[in-house]
Every structure is written in structure tokens, then in C-alpha cells.
Write a protein that holds these residues in place. Sequence first.
Motif, PDB file in Angstrom:
ATOM      1  N   ILE A  50       0.524  -1.157  -0.319  1.00 28.54           N
ATOM      2  CA  ILE A  50      -0.143  -0.045  -0.191  1.00 28.54           C
ATOM      3  C   ILE A  50       0.834   1.388  -0.132  1.00 28.54           C
ATOM      4  O   ILE A  50       2.431   1.116   0.461  1.00 28.54           O
ATOM      5  N   GLY A  51       0.376   2.423  -0.907  1.00 24.47           N
ATOM      6  CA  GLY A  51       0.753   3.769  -0.340  1.00 24.47           C
ATOM      7  C   GLY A  51      -0.464   4.738   0.370  1.00 24.47           C
ATOM      8  O   GLY A  51      -1.389   3.979   0.319  1.00 24.47           O
ATOM      9  N   TYR A  52       0.543   5.674   1.081  1.00 24.14           N
ATOM     10  CA  TYR A  52      -0.762   6.584   1.562  1.00 24.14           C
ATOM     11  C   TYR A  52      -0.390   8.160   1.359  1.00 24.14           C
ATOM     12  O   TYR A  52       0.492   8.303   2.130  1.00 24.14           O
ATOM     13  N   VAL A  53      -1.722   8.851   1.348  1.00 23.96           N
ATOM     14  CA  VAL A  53      -0.935   9.805   0.677  1.00 23.96           C
ATOM     15  C   VAL A  53      -2.605  10.586   1.453  1.00 23.96           C
ATOM     16  O   VAL A  53      -3.763  10.355   1.775  1.00 23.96           O
ATOM     17  N   PHE A  54      -2.279  11.628   1.797  1.00 25.14           N
ATOM     18  CA  PHE A  54      -2.993  12.627   2.811  1.00 25.14           C
ATOM     19  C   PHE A  54      -3.011  14.053   2.615  1.00 25.14           C
ATOM     20  O   PHE A  54      -1.935  14.870   1.814  1.00 25.14           O
ATOM     21  N   GLY A  55      -4.204  14.575   2.890  1.00 30.46           N
ATOM     22  CA  GLY A  55      -4.642  16.525   2.370  1.00 30.46           C
ATOM     23  C   GLY A  55      -3.481  17.092   3.034  1.00 30.46           C
ATOM     24  O   GLY A  55      -3.221  16.893   4.408  1.00 30.46           O
ATOM     25  N   GLY A  56      -2.729  18.454   2.930  1.00 30.94           N
ATOM     26  CA  GLY A  56      -1.934  19.270   4.173  1.00 30.94           C
ATOM     27  C   GLY A  56      -0.070  19.165   3.757  1.00 30.94           C
ATOM     28  O   GLY A  56      -0.334  18.577   2.776  1.00 30.94           O
ATOM     29  N   ASP A  57       0.224  19.794   4.403  1.00 28.14           N
ATOM     30  CA  ASP A  57       1.400  20.058   4.126  1.00 28.14           C
ATOM     31  C   ASP A  57       2.371  19.073   4.786  1.00 28.14           C
ATOM     32  O   ASP A  57       3.333  19.215   4.623  1.00 28.14           O
ATOM     33  N   ARG A  58       1.871  18.349   5.623  1.00 27.58           N
ATOM     34  CA  ARG A  58       2.953  16.976   6.610  1.00 27.58           C
ATOM     35  C   ARG A  58       2.889  16.601   5.355  1.00 27.58           C
ATOM     36  O   ARG A  58       2.424  15.876   4.775  1.00 27.58           O
ATOM     37  N   GLY A  59       4.570  16.033   5.628  1.00 30.42           N
ATOM     38  CA  GLY A  59       4.629  14.800   4.920  1.00 30.42           C
ATOM     39  C   GLY A  59       6.312  14.967   4.284  1.00 30.42           C
ATOM     40  O   GLY A  59       6.992  13.733   3.732  1.00 30.42           O
ATOM     41  N   LEU A  60       6.453  15.943   4.293  1.00 25.79           N
ATOM     42  CA  LEU A  60       7.489  16.105   3.384  1.00 25.79           C
ATOM     43  C   LEU A  60       8.450  17.537   4.193  1.00 25.79           C
ATOM     44  O   LEU A  60       8.307  17.655   5.160  1.00 25.79           O
ATOM     45  N   TYR A  61       9.734  17.633   3.141  1.00 23.79           N
ATOM     46  CA  TYR A  61      10.631  18.263   4.464  1.00 23.79           C
ATOM     47  C   TYR A  61      10.857  19.941   2.958  1.00 23.79           C
ATOM     48  O   TYR A  61      11.791  19.610   1.874  1.00 23.79           O
ATOM     49  N   ASP A  62      10.615  20.628   4.082  1.00 19.90           N
ATOM     50  CA  ASP A  62      10.556  21.908   3.331  1.00 19.90           C
ATOM     51  C   ASP A  62      11.875  22.420   2.693  1.00 19.90           C
ATOM     52  O   ASP A  62      11.468  23.146   1.452  1.00 19.90           O
ATOM     53  N   ARG A  63      12.763  22.251   2.875  1.00 17.78           N
ATOM     54  CA  ARG A  63      14.230  22.652   2.709  1.00 17.78           C
ATOM     55  C   ARG A  63      14.950  21.445   2.076  1.00 17.78           C
ATOM     56  O   ARG A  63      16.458  21.961   1.521  1.00 17.78           O
ATOM     57  N   LEU A  64      14.182  20.586   1.789  1.00 18.67           N
ATOM     58  CA  LEU A  64      15.049  19.742   0.260  1.00 18.67           C
ATOM     59  C   LEU A  64      13.892  20.024  -1.019  1.00 18.67           C
ATOM     60  O   LEU A  64      13.716  20.410  -0.787  1.00 18.67           O
TER      61      LEU A  64
END
Length: 332
Positions: free
Chosen positions: A89-103
Motif C-alpha cells: 500500500i501507499g498512503y497520501v493525505f491532504g495538507g502540508d505534512r509529510g514532506l521536507y520543505d528545505r529539501l
Amino acid sequence: MLAIEADALRRTYTSRTGWFRPHRTETEAVRGVTFEVAPGELFGLLGPNGAGKTTTIKMLNTLLLPTSGTARVFGHDVARDPVAVRRRIGYVFGGDRGLYDRLSALDNLRYFAELYGVEARGQKRRIAELLDLVGLTGRERERVEGYSRGMRQRLHIARGLLHHPDVLFLDEPSIGVDPVAARDLRRTVADLTAARTTVLLTTHYMAEADELCDRVAVIAGGRIRALGTPDSLKARVGDRDVLDIEVYGAGEDALERIRRIPGVRGVSVAERGTAQTLTVQTDRGTEPLAPVLAALDGVRIGRVAAREPSLEDAYIAIVEDAALPQRVEVTE
């Protein structure tokens, strides 16, 4: 073999209040949810806030254990064999969480590829494929902090697909996204199903579900209230006419007057900036315009339009009826 099987899933949360005399409260968030999803199907799970959508998804993707009932992903039990489920499985949720902004997007995908155990020799090719799929080729070396909300959501989808999952859970992916970005997201999701990826989508946008989903289930109060194709759900309100009326400052008293008009089957209001869109569902052929306008006496009125019922009208009717005891209707 089915992609997803949920059988009588239940989830109860227990909370305690008080110090000297603690009181225990149980809240049943999901109450016997049952449905199946075929391989390659795009299945929509619709419902109001607090209906149990996200709790259901979290049980299916092993983030929560069911209180009772069973769930399987391609034959693997989510409680007994969670590691095997997570590989599929893969899981994608709405919003800004889960990524590294400075990369950069590229560095984000490289990092998550390592976490997901993607073979080093295949990472470059896989990342390039996904950047092309989500329309970020040429922007992959930019920092994520400079991305728009829509670009972030497309990068979320690429992250969730790195390890070739058989099932992708999309939990309100277009929340807070502007219309143009939402259109691009819908195109990306449609491309996933064309590639035979099974997708379970939750959304508040009925037009999105109508356009994308092979079947939808409406959940309210922790129970499935209706399940079938978008057309079969729309047929539930096929005997109705719909009026959309632009109003300014319609109060609850005016809405209650409309609800008492003979032939009116449902009334809902959506905020549209300084205006409201009042939607009135009536029995077909009842000619409700005159009595509805009379009930709005003293309320400023703008555009008035009659139209055929949509999936959103069917959804509203189903949710409004959810307080009454009823069985699940399955129509293909």
C-alpha cells in the motif's frame, strides 16, 4: 483476489475524564463497515466530517487496529500480517505534512525511496517516471518550500507511489487546493487507475467523486448508508427537481419555512463568500418556485436556476436520512 475487503469493521475510542471520580466514555467511530474493492478500481469513500472516513482508512492501512471485524488487502489481514499489508500500500493525505520543505522534490523522493526500500539501481528511473506522472519534471530541483499547494499534493502522490504499491489510499488529497491544481490532481489520479493501481479516495468534493470513481460508498455516523456507482446513487433522487437560489443572509427561520412547504424533500445551504447558495430539492412536477420565494420574503435574492439532480444532491439526501434506521442499499 479482491484488493480490499472490509467485513464488519468497528473502532471504539475510550476516554477518561475527571480526577477524583474518573468517568470513562466510549465513542464508536466506525460501526460495522463492510465493503469490497476490486483490483484496479477507483473507490470513493464519502461522508461529512466525523463520519468515520479517516478512521476506516487508518484501519485498512494498519495505522489503527480494529476493535472488531476484519480487513484484508490482497488477502493479507491488516491485524495479523501488517508488514505484508504495508508492502502493498501507499498512503497520501491532504495538507502540508509529510514532506521536507528545505529539501528539493528530488531529494525528498530519494530520501523516501531509501525508507521504502526501493533498490538503488532502480531509484533514478522510478523517480523520473513519477516526476513525469505528476507533472513536476523540470521543477524537481527546486526546494519544496517554494511549491504551491497543488504541487505539494502531486509530490505527495509521487512519494506514495515510489515502491509500486498495489493499493493507494488518497485521504482528501485536493483539500485547500485551487481549482486549476485540483484539475491537475484529478488527471494524475485518473492516470493511476489507467495503470491498474487500485485507489481508495476520500473527498468532500462531489464533482471530483462523480468524475473519478467507479463506485462510491457514503458513510455517516460510522455506518455505510449507500454504496454503488455514481449514477446509481444519483438515481435515488431522480424523481426530484432541484432549485439553486443565490441568497444573502438567509436565516434558519427562513429555511424552516421552506422545509414546511409541501413537496420539499431537502434544503441545504453552502457559503459562497458574501453570498449563500440555497439548494432546495422537491418532488418532481410540484412547481415550488413561488412558495419558496414567498418563504424567503425579506431576504435579498440573486440568481435562481433549476437543474437536474447531481451526485451532491444524492449525497445530501443520504446524509440527511442517516439519522433514521436503515439498511445498506447496494446498486451496481
